[in-house]
Design an enzyme around this catalytic site. Structure first.
Site, PDB file in Angstrom:
ATOM      1  N   HIS A 329       4.752  37.767  22.541  1.00 52.35           N
ATOM      2  CA  HIS A 329       4.325  36.595  23.338  1.00 52.35           C
ATOM      3  C   HIS A 329       3.008  36.009  22.830  1.00 52.35           C
ATOM      4  O   HIS A 329       2.691  36.142  21.668  1.00 52.35           O
ATOM      5  CB  HIS A 329       4.281  36.960  24.821  1.00 52.35           C
ATOM      6  CG  HIS A 329       5.519  37.712  25.237  1.00 52.35           C
ATOM      7  ND1 HIS A 329       6.707  37.083  25.514  1.00 52.35           N
ATOM      8  CD2 HIS A 329       5.756  39.054  25.363  1.00 52.35           C
ATOM      9  CE1 HIS A 329       7.635  38.005  25.804  1.00 52.35           C
ATOM     10  NE2 HIS A 329       7.078  39.207  25.720  1.00 52.35           N
ATOM     11  N   GLU A 343       1.345  40.203  30.194  1.00 52.84           N
ATOM     12  CA  GLU A 343       1.815  40.996  29.053  1.00 52.84           C
ATOM     13  C   GLU A 343       1.114  40.616  27.747  1.00 52.84           C
ATOM     14  O   GLU A 343       0.719  41.484  26.975  1.00 52.84           O
ATOM     15  CB  GLU A 343       3.334  40.800  28.896  1.00 52.84           C
ATOM     16  CG  GLU A 343       3.902  41.549  27.695  1.00 52.84           C
ATOM     17  CD  GLU A 343       5.413  41.387  27.549  1.00 52.84           C
ATOM     18  OE1 GLU A 343       6.016  40.658  28.369  1.00 52.84           O
ATOM     19  OE2 GLU A 343       5.988  41.978  26.625  1.00 52.84           O
ATOM     20  N   HIS A 396       5.440  45.449  23.381  1.00 51.41           N
ATOM     21  CA  HIS A 396       5.688  44.708  24.621  1.00 51.41           C
ATOM     22  C   HIS A 396       5.423  45.590  25.822  1.00 51.41           C
ATOM     23  O   HIS A 396       5.316  46.815  25.694  1.00 51.41           O
ATOM     24  CB  HIS A 396       7.151  44.240  24.674  1.00 51.41           C
ATOM     25  CG  HIS A 396       7.467  43.165  23.685  1.00 51.41           C
ATOM     26  ND1 HIS A 396       7.663  41.855  24.031  1.00 51.41           N
ATOM     27  CD2 HIS A 396       7.596  43.226  22.328  1.00 51.41           C
ATOM     28  CE1 HIS A 396       7.923  41.146  22.937  1.00 51.41           C
ATOM     29  NE2 HIS A 396       7.886  41.955  21.892  1.00 51.41           N
ATOM     30  N   GLU A 462       8.530  49.073  24.617  1.00 47.49           N
ATOM     31  CA  GLU A 462       8.163  48.622  25.973  1.00 47.49           C
ATOM     32  C   GLU A 462       7.329  49.739  26.583  1.00 47.49           C
ATOM     33  O   GLU A 462       7.871  50.752  27.046  1.00 47.49           O
ATOM     34  CB  GLU A 462       9.421  48.365  26.816  1.00 47.49           C
ATOM     35  CG  GLU A 462      10.346  47.278  26.282  1.00 47.49           C
ATOM     36  CD  GLU A 462       9.948  45.862  26.697  1.00 47.49           C
ATOM     37  OE1 GLU A 462       8.836  45.681  27.264  1.00 47.49           O
ATOM     38  OE2 GLU A 462      10.735  44.928  26.445  1.00 47.49           O
TER      39      GLU A 462
END
Ligand SMILES: [Zn+2]
Length: 497
Positions: A329, A343, A396, A462
């Site tokens: 992102h 995030e 992430h 993650e």
């Protein structure tokens, strides 16, 4: 049947053995010993099975010997050290091993006595002495002995690091090293020599405090390699002249002897001389190793000069590897948000921490973003391709509508090198769960763009759930972010093992 089993067992054992061998990276050769005599002799043994000519210098006065590296290289022989009064026995033995027929002594009888000349002649060796009234004159006479050159190198005659950093390059190209006086200027005899040779370029090793600006202005076509420290000067020279080398010499920047005698071998191997502290590779030198991609190292000196820690670091599995760290992102895309966290901010912070750990292990790191900017997914993949990267790690944090969902998961994709990607995912997942004390949701396959389209082993991590109160507390904490980074780093290291 039984034989077949035995054969395949043997093959299995053999491949295990090979795997073990391959996993212990051995990027370094240490030419050490008890003292500088040992180091110089070990350098000599490494470089020469025989040598017609040996250059001999005093063991503890660098003044006369500073310019001697290129002379030794030109004669295809090592530079050895002796005490002043009599030929040091170990050095004598080495001269005999080399079956040398000529010895060139650099420096006057105070540095290397007439006794030694007699001793050498008694060994049926012809001896030539290059001396002068000052170290500058010795350097000029060494230059004349080497013969006219189109380029010359100038360095501080009253401090050794800059002359020794440039010595491998000067030697390899046949350029003499000329020295400044204690005012950091050139003697008129040196200037006259440069003039009479119609020199077309003058390479200056060291900043203006070592070789003055006055010198810079008075020599033909000057090019200066300076720096804020001796370490930086050595890195800048490596960056300028040894970009295409795969190996480097590493030595303690505080002592002259090992660098002096090692410089001739470094020239032979087309390797730069990088100066370090006994237990620390300074930033510019580290960057030089990473950016020039040096992956083989010759360490000059024992563990007191260059510590075993440094040797282990140079031997590390990550040396020479290029790793993409991809913080998800960024910019207009915050990624998941929850519990007052975004995030994009968490993953950038963790990625930077991973980056610094990897660089410290001498890996080359490509960050797909370093700031809060938006980067398209295909551009992230292209960064890896452009860098010809060995690994791609996308970072992430997770989110779900049900706030009770929590834990760590790592994804891979089978499109290209599925088995390797899965192995990398497993190593990282294992470390992350342990470090973060999170719920182990396991390693999974998925088609996320960056891992589906990266051709090298690639994973998407993650770390934890931003939407879960407990996980989010950890994601907000600097110490847990560091733990996450350490875990990702350790997972990568374990993957290489
Ligand atoms: Zn994400």
């Amino acid at each position: 049947m039984k034989k077949k089993i035995l054969t395949s067992l043997f093959v299995l054992m053999l491949s295990l053995f090979v795997a073990v061998q391959a996993s212990a990276a051995n990027n370094t050769t240490r030419l050490g010993g008890q003292d500088r005599f040992d180091v110089s002799i070990n350098v000599s043994k490494e470089g020469w099975s025989t040598a017609n000519t040996v250059v001999l210098a005093n063991w503890d006065a660098f003044g006369d010997a500073l310019a001697a590296g290129p002379l030794a290289y030109k004669n295809n022989g090592p530079l050895l050290l002796t005490k002043a009064d009599s030929l040091t026995p170990r050095t004598k033995k080495e001269i005999q091993r080399l079956k040398a027929k000529n010895v060139i002594i650099v420096g006057g009888p105070i540095s290397v006595s007439e006794n030694i000349v007699k001793e050498l002649r008694g060994m049926n060796i012809s001896v030539k002495r290059i001396s002068g009234n000052s170290r500058m004159e010795v350097a000029n006479n060494i230059a004349k002995e080497m013969g006219k050159a189109s380029r010359v190198v100038i360095a501080d005659g009253f401090n050794f690091p800059d002359a020794l950093s440039i010595a491998p390059w000067a030697a390899r190209n046949g350029y003499p090293i000329l020295l400044t006086n204690n005012k950091h200027n050139l003697e008129s005899s040196t200037l006259n020599l440069i003039k009479s040779w119609n020199v077309t370029q003058t390479v200056i090793s060291g900043g203006p405090l070592s070789v003055s600006d006055q010198v810079y202005k008075s020599v033909p076509n000057p090019k200066r390699y300076g720096g804020n420290s001796r370490y930086e000067v050595s890195a800048n020279i490596a960056n300028a002249y040894f970009k295409n080398s795969s190996q480097a010499f590493v030595t303690n920047g505080q002592v002259f002897a090992d660098a002096l005698t090692g410089s001739v071998l470094a020239a032979k191997k087309n390797a730069p001389m990088l100066l370090i502290q006994p237990n620390n590779i300074t930033g510019t030198v580290q960057n030089s190793i990473i950016n020039n991609g040096y992956s083989k190292f010759t360490i000059l000196g024992g563990p007191v000069s260059v510590s075993n820690n440094i040797q282990n670091k140079l031997n590390g599995d990550l040396v020479g590897q290029t790793i993409v760290v991809d913080p998800g992102h960024g910019g207009k895309d915050p990624g998941a948000v929850g519990n007052s966290l975004a995030e994009k901010e968490i993953v950038l912070d963790v990625s930077k921490r991973v980056n610094s750990k990897l660089k410290d292990s001498l890996a080359k790191v490509v960050m797909t973003r370093n700031t809060d900017t938006f980067v398209e997914l295909p551009d992230r993949v292209k960064e890896g391709e452009k860098a010809n990267a060995d690994l791609f790690v996308s970072i992430h944090v997770n989110s779900f509508t049900d706030p009770s969902a929590n834990g760590t998961e790592t994804y891979y994709n089978s499109q290209y090198v599925g088995a390797e990607s899965k192995a990398l995912a497993q190593e990282i997942q294992k470390e992350l769960v342990k470090a973060m004390k999170t719920n182990d949701r396991g390693v999974k396959e998925a088609g996320f763009y960056v891992i589906k389209n990266s051709k090298m082993p690639s994973v998407l991590v993650e770390i934890a759930f931003i939407s879960n109160t407990n996980d989010a507390k950890k994601l907000a904490s600097a110490s847990y972010r560091q733990k996450a980074a350490d875990a990702i780093y350790t997972g990568i290291v374990n993957y290489y093992k």
